[in-house]
Design a protein around this motif. Structure first.
Motif, PDB file in Angstrom:
ATOM      1  N   ALA A   1       0.821  -1.217   0.000  1.00 52.36           N
ATOM      2  CA  ALA A   1       0.000   0.000   0.000  1.00 52.36           C
ATOM      3  C   ALA A   1       0.853   1.265   0.000  1.00 52.36           C
ATOM      4  O   ALA A   1       0.450   2.289  -0.560  1.00 52.36           O
ATOM      5  CB  ALA A   1      -0.936  -0.007   1.206  1.00 52.36           C
ATOM      6  N   LEU A   2       2.021   1.199   0.616  1.00 50.31           N
ATOM      7  CA  LEU A   2       2.908   2.365   0.633  1.00 50.31           C
ATOM      8  C   LEU A   2       3.341   2.781  -0.767  1.00 50.31           C
ATOM      9  O   LEU A   2       3.605   3.959  -1.022  1.00 50.31           O
ATOM     10  CB  LEU A   2       4.154   2.087   1.489  1.00 50.31           C
TER      11      LEU A   2
ATOM     12  N   LYS B   1       1.476   2.882  -3.310  1.00 51.74           N
ATOM     13  CA  LYS B   1       0.393   3.663  -3.914  1.00 51.74           C
ATOM     14  C   LYS B   1       0.110   4.938  -3.136  1.00 51.74           C
ATOM     15  O   LYS B   1      -0.222   5.960  -3.708  1.00 51.74           O
ATOM     16  CB  LYS B   1      -0.890   2.830  -3.986  1.00 51.74           C
ATOM     17  N   ASN B   2       0.180   4.843  -1.794  1.00 47.52           N
ATOM     18  CA  ASN B   2      -0.196   5.979  -0.950  1.00 47.52           C
ATOM     19  C   ASN B   2       0.651   5.947   0.316  1.00 47.52           C
ATOM     20  O   ASN B   2       0.304   5.296   1.285  1.00 47.52           O
ATOM     21  CB  ASN B   2      -1.692   5.904  -0.602  1.00 47.52           C
ATOM     22  N   ASP B   3       1.766   6.670   0.288  1.00 49.29           N
ATOM     23  CA  ASP B   3       2.666   6.642   1.438  1.00 49.29           C
ATOM     24  C   ASP B   3       2.269   7.639   2.531  1.00 49.29           C
ATOM     25  O   ASP B   3       2.872   7.656   3.596  1.00 49.29           O
ATOM     26  CB  ASP B   3       4.115   6.862   1.010  1.00 49.29           C
ATOM     27  N   GLU B   4       1.254   8.428   2.302  1.00 47.14           N
ATOM     28  CA  GLU B   4       0.828   9.413   3.292  1.00 47.14           C
ATOM     29  C   GLU B   4      -0.081   8.813   4.372  1.00 47.14           C
ATOM     30  O   GLU B   4      -0.362   9.476   5.362  1.00 47.14           O
ATOM     31  CB  GLU B   4       0.122  10.581   2.604  1.00 47.14           C
ATOM     32  N   ALA B   5      -0.527   7.610   4.191  1.00 47.62           N
ATOM     33  CA  ALA B   5      -1.444   6.978   5.153  1.00 47.62           C
ATOM     34  C   ALA B   5      -0.707   6.001   6.070  1.00 47.62           C
ATOM     35  O   ALA B   5      -1.324   5.117   6.654  1.00 47.62           O
ATOM     36  CB  ALA B   5      -2.567   6.266   4.406  1.00 47.62           C
ATOM     37  N   PHE B   6       0.601   6.185   6.233  1.00 46.94           N
ATOM     38  CA  PHE B   6       1.379   5.229   7.028  1.00 46.94           C
ATOM     39  C   PHE B   6       0.853   5.086   8.455  1.00 46.94           C
ATOM     40  O   PHE B   6       0.855   3.991   9.014  1.00 46.94           O
ATOM     41  CB  PHE B   6       2.865   5.607   7.049  1.00 46.94           C
ATOM     42  N   GLY B   7       0.389   6.157   9.067  1.00 43.22           N
ATOM     43  CA  GLY B   7      -0.156   6.079  10.427  1.00 43.22           C
ATOM     44  C   GLY B   7      -1.327   5.118  10.518  1.00 43.22           C
ATOM     45  O   GLY B   7      -1.412   4.312  11.442  1.00 43.22           O
ATOM     46  N   ASN B   8      -2.235   5.210   9.548  1.00 44.85           N
ATOM     47  CA  ASN B   8      -3.376   4.283   9.521  1.00 44.85           C
ATOM     48  C   ASN B   8      -2.918   2.849   9.288  1.00 44.85           C
ATOM     49  O   ASN B   8      -3.429   1.918   9.920  1.00 44.85           O
ATOM     50  CB  ASN B   8      -4.366   4.684   8.424  1.00 44.85           C
ATOM     51  N   TYR B   9      -1.962   2.688   8.385  1.00 46.48           N
ATOM     52  CA  TYR B   9      -1.444   1.345   8.112  1.00 46.48           C
ATOM     53  C   TYR B   9      -0.826   0.741   9.380  1.00 46.48           C
ATOM     54  O   TYR B   9      -1.027  -0.424   9.690  1.00 46.48           O
ATOM     55  CB  TYR B   9      -0.361   1.362   7.034  1.00 46.48           C
ATOM     56  N   MET B  10      -0.064   1.571  10.092  1.00 44.10           N
ATOM     57  CA  MET B  10       0.635   1.084  11.278  1.00 44.10           C
ATOM     58  C   MET B  10      -0.350   0.634  12.363  1.00 44.10           C
ATOM     59  O   MET B  10      -0.161  -0.413  12.991  1.00 44.10           O
ATOM     60  CB  MET B  10       1.561   2.162  11.818  1.00 44.10           C
ATOM     61  N   VAL B  11      -1.404   1.412  12.574  1.00 48.75           N
ATOM     62  CA  VAL B  11      -2.409   1.043  13.580  1.00 48.75           C
ATOM     63  C   VAL B  11      -3.052  -0.289  13.208  1.00 48.75           C
ATOM     64  O   VAL B  11      -3.170  -1.197  14.042  1.00 48.75           O
ATOM     65  CB  VAL B  11      -3.476   2.152  13.716  1.00 48.75           C
ATOM     66  N   LEU B  12      -3.468  -0.428  11.966  1.00 49.87           N
ATOM     67  CA  LEU B  12      -4.114  -1.669  11.534  1.00 49.87           C
ATOM     68  C   LEU B  12      -3.150  -2.849  11.574  1.00 49.87           C
ATOM     69  O   LEU B  12      -3.522  -3.966  11.938  1.00 49.87           O
ATOM     70  CB  LEU B  12      -4.700  -1.501  10.125  1.00 49.87           C
ATOM     71  N   CYS B  13      -1.906  -2.583  11.219  1.00 47.33           N
ATOM     72  CA  CYS B  13      -0.896  -3.640  11.213  1.00 47.33           C
ATOM     73  C   CYS B  13      -0.619  -4.144  12.629  1.00 47.33           C
ATOM     74  O   CYS B  13      -0.381  -5.331  12.836  1.00 47.33           O
ATOM     75  CB  CYS B  13       0.382  -3.091  10.577  1.00 47.33           C
ATOM     76  N   ALA B  14      -0.681  -3.254  13.611  1.00 45.91           N
ATOM     77  CA  ALA B  14      -0.346  -3.617  14.990  1.00 45.91           C
ATOM     78  C   ALA B  14      -1.465  -4.355  15.726  1.00 45.91           C
ATOM     79  O   ALA B  14      -1.204  -5.026  16.725  1.00 45.91           O
ATOM     80  CB  ALA B  14       0.028  -2.358  15.776  1.00 45.91           C
ATOM     81  N   LEU B  15      -2.699  -4.242  15.257  1.00 46.18           N
ATOM     82  CA  LEU B  15      -3.829  -4.828  15.991  1.00 46.18           C
ATOM     83  C   LEU B  15      -3.662  -6.312  16.331  1.00 46.18           C
ATOM     84  O   LEU B  15      -3.958  -6.710  17.460  1.00 46.18           O
ATOM     85  CB  LEU B  15      -5.135  -4.617  15.218  1.00 46.18           C
ATOM     86  N   PRO B  16      -3.217  -7.164  15.411  1.00 45.43           N
ATOM     87  CA  PRO B  16      -3.093  -8.586  15.767  1.00 45.43           C
ATOM     88  C   PRO B  16      -2.031  -8.865  16.836  1.00 45.43           C
ATOM     89  O   PRO B  16      -1.968  -9.969  17.355  1.00 45.43           O
ATOM     90  CB  PRO B  16      -2.721  -9.256  14.444  1.00 45.43           C
ATOM     91  N   GLY B  17      -1.245  -7.872  17.176  1.00 43.73           N
ATOM     92  CA  GLY B  17      -0.253  -8.060  18.227  1.00 43.73           C
ATOM     93  C   GLY B  17      -0.857  -8.195  19.608  1.00 43.73           C
ATOM     94  O   GLY B  17      -0.201  -8.677  20.538  1.00 43.73           O
ATOM     95  N   THR B  18      -2.088  -7.788  19.764  1.00 44.80           N
ATOM     96  CA  THR B  18      -2.718  -7.849  21.085  1.00 44.80           C
ATOM     97  C   THR B  18      -2.933  -9.283  21.560  1.00 44.80           C
ATOM     98  O   THR B  18      -2.877  -9.552  22.754  1.00 44.80           O
ATOM     99  CB  THR B  18      -4.063  -7.101  21.091  1.00 44.80           C
ATOM    100  N   GLN B  19      -3.143 -10.209  20.640  1.00 47.95           N
ATOM    101  CA  GLN B  19      -3.372 -11.594  21.058  1.00 47.95           C
ATOM    102  C   GLN B  19      -2.139 -12.171  21.749  1.00 47.95           C
ATOM    103  O   GLN B  19      -2.264 -12.961  22.684  1.00 47.95           O
ATOM    104  CB  GLN B  19      -3.796 -12.467  19.868  1.00 47.95           C
ATOM    105  N   GLY B  20      -0.953 -11.791  21.315  1.00 41.71           N
ATOM    106  CA  GLY B  20       0.256 -12.221  22.010  1.00 41.71           C
ATOM    107  C   GLY B  20       0.295 -11.691  23.433  1.00 41.71           C
ATOM    108  O   GLY B  20       0.732 -12.376  24.362  1.00 41.71           O
ATOM    109  N   LEU B  21      -0.198 -10.468  23.596  1.00 41.15           N
ATOM    110  CA  LEU B  21      -0.275  -9.888  24.942  1.00 41.15           C
ATOM    111  C   LEU B  21      -1.299 -10.621  25.800  1.00 41.15           C
ATOM    112  O   LEU B  21      -1.110 -10.765  27.010  1.00 41.15           O
ATOM    113  CB  LEU B  21      -0.618  -8.401  24.859  1.00 41.15           C
TER     114      LEU B  21
END
Length: 149
Positions: free
Chosen positions: A37-38, A40-60
């Motif tokens: 996605a970067l 095509k649109n590198d200005e939305a990195f903040g949104n990408y990062m939040v969505l990318c990090a969500l599955p990390g909660t299950q490890g927690l």
């Protein structure tokens, strides 16, 4: 012959290992989508990062499960207590494994949509909560088991 404490520690190991593996897979799925996605649109990195990090909660959640069960991990543990720890660990580990992977797939599709110019961040967050809900239910069950043993 297996000692009671060994069975309990196997359950804790499965809980931590499976939940961590699920989160590693889930965030990797989101990360791979972010790289695409970067382009095509590198200005939305903040949104990408939040969505990318969500599955990390299950490890927690797997780590939280350890803290819920650690007081039972003593030398004098009974077979019943050990079986409860094993069952809670296996259950939480498996639920977190699969919910993190599936949540990563939901988030990846949202990341691809945002990269293509669609305003789907909020809707993706809402849809990504559904797989997470089952991990939360598994943590709640682990808590309930921990209070009974």
């Amino acid at each position: 012959m297996m000692n009671e404490i060994i069975l309990a520690y196997i359950g804790v190991g499965l809980m931590l290992g499976l939940s961590g593996i699920g989160s590693a897979y889930g965030v990797t799925i989101g990360g791979n989508a972010t790289i695409g996605a970067l382009k095509k649109n590198d200005e939305a990195f903040g949104n990408y990062m939040v969505l990318c990090a969500l599955p990390g909660t299950q490890g927690l959640y797997g780590f939280l499960g350890f803290f819920l069960l650690k007081n039972v991990l003593v030398t004098g543990i009974t077979w019943l207590q050990a079986a409860a720890v094993f069952g809670a660990g296996l259950g939480l580990g498996l639920v977190c494994l699969f919910s993190a992977i599936r949540q990563g797939q939901v988030c990846a599709n949202g990341i691809i949509g945002i990269g293509s110019g669609y305003d789907v961040f909020g809707k993706t967050l809402i849809l990504a909560v559904f797989p997470e809900l089952y991990a939360i239910v598994a943590v709640a069950a682990t808590f309930m088991i921990s209070t009974m043993i």
